[in-house]
Motif scaffolding. Structure first.
Motif, PDB file in Angstrom:
ATOM      1  N   PHE A 289      30.225 -22.956  -9.686  1.00 55.70           N
ATOM      2  CA  PHE A 289      31.458 -22.757 -11.250  1.00 55.70           C
ATOM      3  C   PHE A 289      32.572 -23.893 -10.765  1.00 55.70           C
ATOM      4  CE2 PHE A 289      29.356 -19.385 -11.599  1.00 55.70           C
ATOM      5  CZ  PHE A 289      29.107 -18.210 -12.682  1.00 55.70           C
TER       6      PHE A 289
ATOM      7  N   ALA B 237      30.661 -13.942 -10.250  1.00 58.25           N
ATOM      8  CA  ALA B 237      31.379 -15.350 -11.069  1.00 58.25           C
ATOM      9  C   ALA B 237      32.183 -15.536 -11.074  1.00 58.25           C
ATOM     10  CB  ALA B 237      30.610 -14.929 -12.248  1.00 58.25           C
TER      11      ALA B 237
ATOM     12  N   ALA C 162      27.961 -16.569 -16.005  1.00 65.07           N
ATOM     13  CA  ALA C 162      29.002 -15.762 -15.604  1.00 65.07           C
ATOM     14  C   ALA C 162      28.463 -14.570 -16.211  1.00 65.07           C
ATOM     15  CB  ALA C 162      30.449 -15.808 -16.637  1.00 65.07           C
TER      16      ALA C 162
END
Length: 139
Positions: A40, A74, A67
């Protein structure tokens, strides 16, 4: 030269995260969870700065599917990436309020993939100084 390999990786990761399969639960979910913070961070840094403009259209659906698959984790990882001292965009361009607006827009858009992708493109353009943070208020 870097564009083709980048495109291939983005397509691969997007397909893995977007395709319903029992293999996700058996194998992929654990791998993505173990790599989540770094993955991420890489996606958010790429959106903000390092991804070539032509590849942004592939990065946005990847973020959407990641996500969706990783849920609350996330959100934590994205907040960590945006709060990182290494985040490549200065606070004068993307302040804490704009970051909060981005996170709220992510929550608001949930399963609306096209609007989510438009929002992430606006986010990328804000980070690249091609738009103002007010663009996030539309979501």
């Amino acid at each position: 030269k870097e564009k083709d390999p980048l495109r291939a990786v983005l397509v691969f990761l997007d397909r893995v995260t977007s395709t319903p399969s029992p293999l996700w639960d058996q194998y992929a979910a654990a791998w993505f969870a173990s790599k989540g913070p770094h993955l991420f961070q890489g996606v958010m840094f790429a959106l903000a700065d390092t991804c070539p403009q032509e590849a942004l259209a592939r990065l946005s659906p990847l973020l959407f599917h990641l996500a969706a698959r990783m849920g609350a984790q996330a959100e934590q990882w994205i907040v960590a990436a945006l709060s990182s001292p290494q985040f490549p965009v200065p606070n004068t361009v993307l302040d804490d309020g704009a970051k909060q607006n981005f996170m709220q827009a992510m929550r608001n858009l949930g399963g609306a993939q096209r609007r989510f992708q438009a929002m992430t493109m606006d986010f990328a353009n804000i980070c690249r100084r091609q738009n103002t943070a007010d663009a996030l208020l539309a979501y």
